[in-house]
Design a protein around this motif. Structure first.
Motif, mmCIF file in Angstrom:
data_model
loop_
_atom_site.group_PDB
_atom_site.id
_atom_site.type_symbol
_atom_site.label_atom_id
_atom_site.label_comp_id
_atom_site.label_asym_id
_atom_site.label_seq_id
_atom_site.Cartn_x
_atom_site.Cartn_y
_atom_site.Cartn_z
ATOM 1 N N ILE A 209 -25.527 -38.864 24.742
ATOM 2 C CA ILE A 209 -24.583 -39.391 25.739
ATOM 3 C C ILE A 209 -24.630 -38.528 26.994
ATOM 4 C CG2 ILE A 209 -22.194 -40.075 26.150
ATOM 5 C CD1 ILE A 209 -23.670 -41.644 23.962
ATOM 6 N N THR A 210 -25.003 -37.266 26.820
ATOM 7 C CA THR A 210 -25.155 -36.372 27.976
ATOM 8 C C THR A 210 -26.152 -36.957 28.973
ATOM 9 O OG1 THR A 210 -24.693 -34.443 26.585
ATOM 10 C CG2 THR A 210 -25.762 -34.036 28.708
ATOM 11 N N GLY A 211 -27.293 -37.402 28.471
ATOM 12 C CA GLY A 211 -28.305 -37.985 29.349
ATOM 13 C C GLY A 211 -27.820 -39.255 30.019
ATOM 14 N N LYS A 212 -27.111 -40.094 29.291
ATOM 15 C CA LYS A 212 -26.577 -41.336 29.849
ATOM 16 C C LYS A 212 -25.609 -41.031 30.994
ATOM 17 C CE LYS A 212 -23.974 -45.481 28.370
ATOM 18 N NZ LYS A 212 -23.414 -46.194 27.190
ATOM 19 N N VAL A 213 -24.762 -40.038 30.791
ATOM 20 C CA VAL A 213 -23.796 -39.675 31.829
ATOM 21 C C VAL A 213 -24.501 -39.128 33.064
ATOM 22 C CG1 VAL A 213 -21.971 -38.013 32.405
ATOM 23 C CG2 VAL A 213 -21.864 -39.285 30.247
ATOM 24 N N LEU A 214 -25.508 -38.274 32.880
ATOM 25 C CA LEU A 214 -26.239 -37.730 34.031
ATOM 26 C C LEU A 214 -26.935 -38.840 34.827
ATOM 27 C CD1 LEU A 214 -27.821 -34.444 32.598
ATOM 28 C CD2 LEU A 214 -26.082 -34.636 34.384
ATOM 29 N N GLU A 215 -27.477 -39.837 34.127
ATOM 30 C CA GLU A 215 -28.118 -40.952 34.824
ATOM 31 C C GLU A 215 -27.096 -41.764 35.623
ATOM 32 O OE1 GLU A 215 -30.114 -43.053 31.733
ATOM 33 O OE2 GLU A 215 -31.901 -41.763 31.800
ATOM 34 N N LEU A 245 -33.830 -34.398 33.642
ATOM 35 C CA LEU A 245 -32.822 -35.082 34.467
ATOM 36 C C LEU A 245 -32.188 -34.115 35.461
ATOM 37 C CD1 LEU A 245 -31.075 -37.294 31.760
ATOM 38 C CD2 LEU A 245 -32.364 -38.119 33.739
ATOM 39 N N ALA A 246 -31.930 -32.896 35.028
ATOM 40 C CA ALA A 246 -31.315 -31.899 35.915
ATOM 41 C C ALA A 246 -32.253 -31.548 37.068
ATOM 42 C CB ALA A 246 -30.956 -30.646 35.125
ATOM 43 N N ALA A 247 -33.548 -31.443 36.763
ATOM 44 C CA ALA A 247 -34.528 -31.041 37.777
ATOM 45 C C ALA A 247 -34.652 -32.072 38.893
ATOM 46 C CB ALA A 247 -35.885 -30.810 37.119
ATOM 47 N N LYS A 248 -34.517 -33.362 38.570
ATOM 48 C CA LYS A 248 -34.691 -34.395 39.591
ATOM 49 C C LYS A 248 -33.361 -34.910 40.152
ATOM 50 C CE LYS A 248 -34.875 -38.376 36.441
ATOM 51 N NZ LYS A 248 -35.693 -39.507 35.950
ATOM 52 N N TYR A 251 -27.780 -33.829 42.540
ATOM 53 C CA TYR A 251 -26.698 -32.831 42.488
ATOM 54 C C TYR A 251 -27.282 -31.457 42.168
ATOM 55 C CZ TYR A 251 -23.755 -36.992 41.687
ATOM 56 O OH TYR A 251 -23.134 -38.210 41.772
ATOM 57 N N ASN A 252 -26.475 -30.435 42.375
ATOM 58 C CA ASN A 252 -26.795 -29.086 41.909
ATOM 59 C C ASN A 252 -26.379 -29.004 40.447
ATOM 60 O OD1 ASN A 252 -27.148 -26.350 41.474
ATOM 61 N ND2 ASN A 252 -25.315 -25.737 42.628
ATOM 62 N N VAL A 253 -27.359 -29.085 39.527
ATOM 63 C CA VAL A 253 -27.068 -29.143 38.093
ATOM 64 C C VAL A 253 -27.559 -27.872 37.410
ATOM 65 C CG1 VAL A 253 -27.417 -30.394 35.934
ATOM 66 C CG2 VAL A 253 -27.280 -31.660 38.101
ATOM 67 N N GLU A 254 -26.680 -27.231 36.676
ATOM 68 C CA GLU A 254 -27.032 -26.067 35.861
ATOM 69 C C GLU A 254 -26.851 -26.443 34.394
ATOM 70 O OE1 GLU A 254 -25.999 -21.295 35.420
ATOM 71 O OE2 GLU A 254 -24.578 -22.637 36.404
ATOM 72 N N VAL A 255 -27.859 -26.160 33.584
ATOM 73 C CA VAL A 255 -27.804 -26.471 32.152
ATOM 74 C C VAL A 255 -27.668 -25.169 31.369
ATOM 75 C CG1 VAL A 255 -28.967 -27.559 30.204
ATOM 76 C CG2 VAL A 255 -29.256 -28.500 32.515
ATOM 77 N N LEU A 256 -26.612 -25.073 30.570
ATOM 78 C CA LEU A 256 -26.359 -23.890 29.755
ATOM 79 C C LEU A 256 -26.375 -24.281 28.280
ATOM 80 C CD1 LEU A 256 -23.327 -22.377 31.748
ATOM 81 C CD2 LEU A 256 -25.764 -21.846 32.003
ATOM 82 N N THR A 257 -26.934 -23.427 27.452
ATOM 83 C CA THR A 257 -27.037 -23.697 26.021
ATOM 84 C C THR A 257 -26.275 -22.649 25.220
ATOM 85 O OG1 THR A 257 -29.215 -24.706 26.322
ATOM 86 C CG2 THR A 257 -28.632 -24.035 24.094
ATOM 87 N N ASN A 258 -25.510 -23.140 24.230
ATOM 88 C CA ASN A 258 -24.858 -22.246 23.273
ATOM 89 C C ASN A 258 -24.001 -21.198 23.980
ATOM 90 O OD1 ASN A 258 -24.388 -21.713 20.576
ATOM 91 N ND2 ASN A 258 -25.991 -20.160 20.440
ATOM 92 N N VAL A 259 -23.129 -21.632 24.864
ATOM 93 C CA VAL A 259 -22.337 -20.698 25.665
ATOM 94 C C VAL A 259 -21.282 -20.003 24.802
ATOM 95 C CG1 VAL A 259 -22.681 -22.087 27.729
ATOM 96 C CG2 VAL A 259 -20.606 -22.392 26.369
ATOM 97 N N THR A 260 -20.904 -18.819 25.213
ATOM 98 C CA THR A 260 -19.866 -18.050 24.518
ATOM 99 C C THR A 260 -18.645 -17.806 25.406
ATOM 100 O OG1 THR A 260 -20.924 -15.970 25.187
ATOM 101 C CG2 THR A 260 -21.553 -16.890 23.051
#
Length: 510
Positions: A209-215, A245-248, A251-260
């Protein structure tokens, strides 16, 4: 105190059950308990995270783990309840440490599993965490953090007549959210128009759903959005699609994984788009308005209740671009209305309440004694206590304060982040316990306690102090007692405080 937690994570289950059990276990560990996790090695599990948090972890091994998403939660166990219970018992017996408390958080487990475990460990307190209210339980305590859930909804399912804690008041959130709540509320109050977006669809998001929302966001091209931060779980299976999707993106998109540092990130963002899991209550605690998306069947009750309250809700199975754009625009136009709405849903103090029921500390009559944080609404109650003769008898200042001076004093105490101002509850409010920071060679806090005359001699003071020592395990506490207050001298000696002068006692370090 030995506590065993049975919970799982997988591509189908997600990570929320493990995360909330970790939140609970960390608070219990801080209170002095030894916590051991028992979990199955499903595909997409986050067992590594449990180990990284420093908890002993025992694995129920399964050989065949399905690759496909399983929609029906009854089949998430990948095995029978009876086999699971016997393996759980076997792993505990290998430890040679009899459980004092067993905590189970699993949609595939119910009365069948609980009765087997309870029969083997009859003296252990069995705690169930549930959200669905759709199957029978046999437990001593049940916690359901569902918004607007009521204890009576479990009446026909609560076969051991256990205590039920229901509603977001008991949400199992990391205390960091409550700690940053007031700061986040102040930040959101100053927002003219939301510019920074947090996108978080849960720890797994198997259907992307993340990808759907970004599109949809790219197609809508909202001009006010300056930055989008996408949060992905460690088990998210579509990460490379999101990077693309973030690269193209425009918007200014930052992708973070497994944040604390989720609490800090919520503090920094103006609004969110997110799944209706445990993160929903984190967003509410942080006054972060959101477009909420139900991504699983077990989130439908939450979706319905939030929608009826006026929160913005979409359903992952069927929302289209127009519905999404309208929902986001609705949030922009009613930002502060949505902010106020979500702020009232959850205060983030659920764990503080939960552990006081998980670990009961009864008075002489068997009623559990608990502490709650005092508020402005307690000013009159506390003043009445201040005016009672037995309170003044052993106070440093024997004179009754004026009500005006009392209001000024208590307001100052409530606003002091370093002080802990508690109301003692024994069925109802019956006293005050304060911990005030002091400069002392041996202690961090000085304790003050006074009760209504109606509970004197019932063991409430003793239980309240024991409760304080659990909640503040590791903090040394000083008690100063007037020479003529013989009962208090006996009380602190009986509780194991060490006498360091004719009128001073300190708690033992643990």
């Amino acid at each position: 105190m030995n506590i065993y937690l049975r919970t799982d994570s997988s591509l189908s289950i997600g990570s929320g059950h493990v995360i909330r059990c970790l939140n609970l276990a960390k608070v219990l560990r801080k209170s002095g308990a030894q916590c051991v996790f028992i979990s199955k090695n499903h595909r997409g599990s986050i067992i590594d995270k449990i180990i990284q948090e420093g908890f002993s972890t025992k694995i129920i091994t399964i050989d065949n783990t399905p690759d496909a998403y399983i929609r029906d939660e009854k089949f998430w166990l990948n095995g029978s309840q009876s086999d699971d219970a016997l393996q759980f018992i076997s792993l505990i017996e290998e430890q040679d440490q009899h459980p004092d408390i067993i905590i189970v958080d699993h949609y595939s487990l119910d009365k069948e599993w609980e009765e087997i475990v309870k029969k083997r460990f009859s003296s252990a307190r069995l705690v169930v965490i549930d959200d669905l209210c759709n199957r029978p339980h046999f437990c001593d305590l049940l916690i359901d953090q569902t918004y607007q859930r009521r204890p009576e909804e479990y009446a026909s399912l609560n076969e051991n007549n256990g205590l039920v804690l229901a509603g977001t008041k008991f949400a199992l959130l990391n205390p960091l959210f409550a700690g940053l709540r007031n700061q986040s509320i102040a930040c959101k109050e100053k927002v003219d128009y939301p510019k920074t977006l947090m996108l978080t669809m849960g720890g797994v998001d198997a259907h992307n759903i993340t990808g759907k929302v970004l599109e949809y966001l790219a197609q809508a091209a909202f001009k006010n959005i300056d930055k989008i931060t996408v949060i992905l779980g460690s088990a998210f299976p579509h990460r490379y699609e999101i990077y693309a999707l973030a690269a193209k993106s425009n918007y200014n998109v930052e992708v973070l994984t497994n944040v604390t540092n989720m609490a800090e990130l919520m503090l920094e963002h103006d609004f969110a788009i997110g799944a209706l899991g445990g993160t929903t209550w984190e967003r509410c605690t942080m006054a972060l308005p959101a477009v909420n998306i139900a991504i699983a069947d077990n989130q439908l009750t939450i979706a319905k209740n939030l929608s009826n309250t006026g929160a913005i809700v979409l359903y992952a199975d069927n929302f289209n671009k127009d519905e999404f754009v309208n929902a986001v625009q609705h949030l922009f136009e009613r930002y502060h209305e949505q902010r106020i709405l979500v702020t009232d849903i959850c205060d983030g103090l659920g764990l503080f309440r939960d552990i006081q029921e998980i670990i009961p500390v009864p008075a002489k009559d068997g009623i559990n004694v608990t502490l709650r944080l005092a508020t402005q609404e307690d000013i009159n109650f506390v003043y009445q206590l201040q005016c009672e003769p037995h309170t003044r008898k052993f106070a440093r200042n024997p004179d009754i304060p004026s009500f005006g001076n009392h209001v000024v004093w208590m307001t100052r105490k409530l606003n002091d982040d370093k002080s802990q101002f508690y109301i003692i509850e024994h069925g109802s409010s019956c006293g005050v316990l304060r911990l005030d920071p002091i400069r002392h060679a041996s202690a961090k806090y000085e304790i003050s306690i006074f009760l209504t005359a109606s509970v004197q001699g019932k063991g409430v003071a003793s239980a309240a102090i024991k409760r304080t020592l659990i909640l503040h395990n590791g903090d040394t506490i000083l008690a100063t007692v007037l020479p003529e207050n013989y009962a208090s001298h006996q009380l602190f000696e009986r509780l194991g405080f060490i006498k360091i002068s004719p009128d001073e006692y300190i708690s033992e370090k643990k």
